[in-house]
Write an enzyme that holds these catalytic residues in place. Sequence first.
Site, mmCIF file in Angstrom:
data_model
loop_
_atom_site.group_PDB
_atom_site.id
_atom_site.type_symbol
_atom_site.label_atom_id
_atom_site.label_comp_id
_atom_site.label_asym_id
_atom_site.label_seq_id
_atom_site.Cartn_x
_atom_site.Cartn_y
_atom_site.Cartn_z
ATOM 1 N N LYS A 277 0.753 -1.540 0.016
ATOM 2 C CA LYS A 277 -0.023 0.152 0.190
ATOM 3 C C LYS A 277 0.991 1.558 -0.240
ATOM 4 C CE LYS A 277 -3.927 -0.797 2.477
ATOM 5 N NZ LYS A 277 -4.292 -0.576 3.756
ATOM 6 N N ARG B 240 -3.126 3.200 8.551
ATOM 7 C CA ARG B 240 -3.941 1.773 7.876
ATOM 8 C C ARG B 240 -2.043 0.619 7.737
ATOM 9 N NH1 ARG B 240 -8.364 2.175 4.139
ATOM 10 N NH2 ARG B 240 -8.769 4.399 4.278
ATOM 11 N N GLY C 236 -8.202 -7.272 4.684
ATOM 12 C CA GLY C 236 -8.682 -7.128 5.968
ATOM 13 C C GLY C 236 -8.403 -7.760 7.361
ATOM 14 N N MET D 116 -5.815 -7.177 8.745
ATOM 15 C CA MET D 116 -5.027 -6.288 10.008
ATOM 16 C C MET D 116 -6.737 -4.476 10.112
ATOM 17 S SD MET D 116 -1.225 -6.747 9.982
ATOM 18 C CE MET D 116 -1.175 -6.667 8.411
ATOM 19 N N ARG E 12 -3.504 -1.382 -6.068
ATOM 20 C CA ARG E 12 -3.149 -2.595 -5.988
ATOM 21 C C ARG E 12 -3.538 -3.380 -7.005
ATOM 22 N NH1 ARG E 12 -6.170 -4.717 -0.638
ATOM 23 N NH2 ARG E 12 -8.001 -4.011 -1.377
ATOM 24 N N HIS F 219 -16.242 -8.451 2.307
ATOM 25 C CA HIS F 219 -15.230 -9.781 2.800
ATOM 26 C C HIS F 219 -15.301 -10.617 1.675
ATOM 27 C CE1 HIS F 219 -13.093 -12.666 5.503
ATOM 28 N NE2 HIS F 219 -12.334 -11.844 5.662
ATOM 29 N N ARG G 28 -0.056 -48.023 -12.796
ATOM 30 C CA ARG G 28 -0.085 -48.469 -12.173
ATOM 31 C C ARG G 28 -0.617 -49.815 -11.559
ATOM 32 N NH1 ARG G 28 -0.177 -43.628 -8.697
ATOM 33 N NH2 ARG G 28 1.336 -43.508 -7.169
ATOM 34 N N ARG H 270 3.769 -49.510 -15.236
ATOM 35 C CA ARG H 270 4.435 -50.318 -14.058
ATOM 36 C C ARG H 270 4.571 -51.238 -13.830
ATOM 37 N NH1 ARG H 270 4.837 -48.165 -8.075
ATOM 38 N NH2 ARG H 270 2.835 -48.932 -8.390
ATOM 39 N N GLU I 145 13.077 -45.297 -5.721
ATOM 40 C CA GLU I 145 12.389 -44.898 -5.480
ATOM 41 C C GLU I 145 13.123 -45.235 -3.278
ATOM 42 O OE1 GLU I 145 8.559 -46.410 -5.568
ATOM 43 O OE2 GLU I 145 9.356 -48.543 -6.561
ATOM 44 N N SER J 30 12.997 -43.183 -13.425
ATOM 45 C CA SER J 30 11.919 -41.990 -12.733
ATOM 46 C C SER J 30 11.647 -42.263 -10.688
ATOM 47 C CB SER J 30 10.388 -43.440 -13.644
ATOM 48 O OG SER J 30 8.955 -42.751 -12.854
ATOM 49 N N GLY K 18 9.978 -42.568 -7.663
ATOM 50 C CA GLY K 18 8.903 -42.225 -6.860
ATOM 51 C C GLY K 18 9.223 -42.030 -5.617
ATOM 52 N N THR K 19 8.589 -40.585 -5.187
ATOM 53 C CA THR K 19 9.075 -39.636 -4.634
ATOM 54 C C THR K 19 8.602 -40.304 -3.146
ATOM 55 O OG1 THR K 19 7.901 -37.604 -5.435
ATOM 56 C CG2 THR K 19 10.623 -37.811 -5.558
ATOM 57 N N ASN K 20 7.254 -40.843 -3.723
ATOM 58 C CA ASN K 20 6.162 -41.397 -2.163
ATOM 59 C C ASN K 20 7.086 -42.086 -1.601
ATOM 60 O OD1 ASN K 20 4.784 -39.907 -3.697
ATOM 61 N ND2 ASN K 20 3.183 -41.399 -4.429
ATOM 62 N N ASP K 21 7.407 -43.155 -2.796
ATOM 63 C CA ASP K 21 8.645 -44.152 -1.457
ATOM 64 C C ASP K 21 10.109 -43.613 -1.177
ATOM 65 O OD1 ASP K 21 8.050 -46.689 -0.772
ATOM 66 O OD2 ASP K 21 7.333 -46.803 -2.975
ATOM 67 N N CYS L 251 7.405 -39.162 -10.748
ATOM 68 C CA CYS L 251 5.911 -40.044 -10.980
ATOM 69 C C CYS L 251 5.504 -39.870 -9.574
ATOM 70 C CB CYS L 251 5.949 -40.871 -11.625
ATOM 71 S SG CYS L 251 6.483 -42.082 -10.765
ATOM 72 N N TYR M 142 10.832 -34.757 -17.603
ATOM 73 C CA TYR M 142 9.743 -35.012 -17.262
ATOM 74 C C TYR M 142 8.808 -35.551 -15.298
ATOM 75 C CZ TYR M 142 9.161 -40.051 -16.607
ATOM 76 O OH TYR M 142 9.014 -41.483 -16.086
HETATM 77 C C1 PEP Z 1 5.571 -43.320 -5.479
HETATM 78 O O1 PEP Z 1 6.166 -44.224 -4.367
HETATM 79 O O2 PEP Z 1 6.571 -42.023 -5.382
HETATM 80 C C2 PEP Z 1 5.115 -44.004 -6.739
HETATM 81 C C3 PEP Z 1 5.347 -43.385 -7.933
HETATM 82 O O3 PEP Z 1 4.869 -45.100 -6.216
HETATM 83 P P1 PEP Z 1 3.154 -45.674 -4.922
HETATM 84 O O4 PEP Z 1 3.157 -44.644 -4.928
HETATM 85 O O5 PEP Z 1 2.647 -46.016 -6.570
HETATM 86 O O6 PEP Z 1 4.516 -46.442 -4.790
HETATM 87 MG MG MG Z 2 6.506 -45.958 -4.353
#
Ligand code: PEP
Ligand code: MG
Length: 881
Positions: free
Chosen positions: A23, A93, A102, A104, A337, A455, A561, A617, A744, A763, A765-768, A830, A850
């Site tokens: 502001k 203000r 809104g 503050m 703004r 608001h 999967r 997979r 992974e 690829s 597998g960032t979950n595992d 993935c 990717y």
């Molecule tokens: C992972 O592990 O990131 C993955 C893509 O495989 P899943 O979630 O099926 O274990």
């Molecule tokens: Mg996995």
Amino acid sequence: MSKKYVYSFNEGSKDMRDLLGGKGANLAEMTRIGLPVPQGFTITTDACRDYYQQDEQISQEMISQIDTQIAQLEKEQGKKLGDNQNPLLVSIRSGAVFSMPGMMDTILNLGLTDDSLKGLALATGNAWFAYDSYRRFIQMFSDVAMDIPKDKFEAVLDRHKEENGYHADTELTLENLQAIVQEFKAIYREAIGQDFPQSPREQLYLAIEAVFKSWNNPRAIVYRNLNEIDHHLGTAVNVQSMVFGNMGDTSGTGVAFTRNPATGEHRLFGEYLINAQGEDVVAGIRTPQSIEVLKEDMPAIYRQFADLTQRLENHYRDMQDIEFTIERGKLYLLQTRSGKRTAKAAIQIVTDLAAQGLITKEEAIMRVEPKQLEQLLHPTFDENSLKQAKLLAKGLPASPGAARGKVCFSAEAATRLTKEGEDVILVRQETSAEDIEGMASAKGILTARGGMTSHAAVVARGMGKCCVAGCSDLRVNEISKTITAGDLLLKEGDPLSLDGSSGNVYLGLVDMESADISGSFETFMKWVDDVRDMGVLANADNPKDAQKAVDFGAEGIGLCRTEHMFFDEERIPAVRQMILADNVEDRQRALEKILPFQRDDFYQLFKVMDKKSVTIRLLDPPLHEFLPHDEDTLIRLAGKLELSLSDMRKRVSELAEFNPMLGHRGCRLAVTYPEILIMQVKAIAQGASLAVKEGAQVKAEIMIPLVGTAQELAYLRPIVDSAMQEECEKTKCSVDYRVGTMIEIPRACITADEIAAYADFFSFGTNDLTQLGFGYSRDDAGKFLAEYVDKGILEKDPFQVLEQKGIGRLMEIGVNLGRQTKPNLKIGICGEHGGEPSSIAFCYAIGLNYVSCSPFRVPIAKLAAAQAKIKEEGKAGFVDK
Ligand code: PEP
Ligand code: MG
């Protein structure tokens, strides 16, 4: 040398936003380019940070700089603070670096005392106005700076109105106002134990301190958490000489957007109130008129305003949200703004601005928040279901989209019921900043009062949440938790549907339909595609999802999967038979039954994804996940498989594991039961051959999960290749295929150079990888992660947002080592993080080719990928949050 804590409006510019707040920087900029801005000064965000560091004390140095600026302002305005002839009044203000609408507090009319009240009456020739301003000021100051609940004041006001049979505040007489001021002062005295401060300086310092403090009020903290704004930034404070919109019928005040914030249409859009102060518009207390009415009421002012606002838009090269006041026929701009907008409007506006040549395509891309696109991809109501729905009421179409759920009447209930898994519609008289958390959890918001800039409307649009505001057909009673519409009475828990695009409110639950994306969205996504050089694929397990992914612009499937295909009712018996077999022959027999199903699945996928890669997979989860857990199904299954119940139980218990996520799963299954892998590869080859014969171009990528050592891949890859070759010879069809692996397991990252020797692609597998890197079970971490985040041990939930320092580092090592062996190795991601913007930017930075994410997130991922590229090239320009 001492720090400069205070800047006059004519010392700053829009580039000083970090120091002056949004502001303050814009007020300075408007002053600089010669627009009519009431003069004043800004106390910096740095002053606020120092205030918190210095035991919440305003230092002498700050005070002396404020005093110097006040003296300067008094000189310019020819008025004096507290003067009994011609007093200077100011507004106070907050103004953070990123706008927090809104969140503050604001104090108006500061400087009024018993003495200066006389001065104001004298200078304006209007004692009524002076007393009206004083009573407003006492209330605001008491509420904001001294924490005296404003209800106490409202009650006095209401009593006076009721006793005299008035409806509007404007009907109060001078005598009424004088009595009200006395009562207000008594409330103050009783609450604080002192008289209402009669020194304007004391008022000023207390007010400035209150704004500093408001940075850390609970609703501001929630807002920052929701919008990922740093808690350490602090707020600036703007002290500005007052102009009055409540000086009769040639005065007024309003808010306008240079383009429609819901649709993006290029036409002045806004609201104003004649004879009112700013807070009346923003707080949604009185229902304002459309800005079109100003055109009739004051044509010359309207023309001047339209002209200035267009100038501002051209200057800032973005849609502006402008507050203005007209004081006795003279126009002032109080704030400008970049306006909050829906995703639909955001896309329309940036494509229009680029077409006008005001911004580049890169700037257009940078100005749309990837997450905001979710709104566009949101569902609407199904036409047929809508025809049968009973229209209950119509309000203002405040924020588009459709929502349905159970009615609830408080933010707290909305949060609680949502946690319990309910879809809720939050219904309020009008919302206020305290409701923010409940608004964030509700599916939709319905208010009985307030306009398009109230608001509820502003906040819902920012959140991309469906909102119907100002629905005056409904009587909402928050105490008895009821809505009355004519003869109808709705209670908490009753179902309701909202259409935020039309303002319609329907009884019951209307069916929903997926979003339609076309027009300027297509143009925008084409620009995104032109800029982006990282691929965006989708995670899809069946032809329907694959088609959705293609519709949303996915360039292939990055993860299918295959186990999800096994759960189908028709197949699960054969799958279970295969799992329970205790010898190869029996297992083979069961696999023969599964193969035709899998062949058909893959055939369909290849057809839908013609010319695009399909990453399949191989089987990943521990086998016992496919077995029944209840006794009845177990007994029936034993009968079907002609096994005794005791044999059956024995086999099930053999398969049970203490730690299944670390157990017999992923490529370990293929090592011990190669026949499963062979069946899947054969099905891929047969499905591909069928699709090829029908003219499809197949790109099959076979992906082996959970590899932790190169030897696993060295062992399995030849089995894949020979099964593939054998089948291709049989079908007399050559299939374009590659064999790669998921990365992974942390060990895979740090031995990726060895693994790459056997892999055509990686690829992540960032979950595992997150599970195994942190040692947090994916299934159990929910119990403690929220607390970890609350206590600041983790910044974010690492299963939602990639944790870059550790897990990201593992990935980076994996990329570098993999490419050490194969410089052109294709590498992607993935895991769930493949659809999360900050994680995507990281993936880009470490050189992934990717990302792959759920179909709905494909456009989001594409935009995040394009933004990462633009940032890298340094073409981003300034982007307002
Ligand atoms: C992972 O592990 O990131 C993955 C893509 O495989 P899943 O979630 O099926 O274990
Ligand atoms: Mg996995």
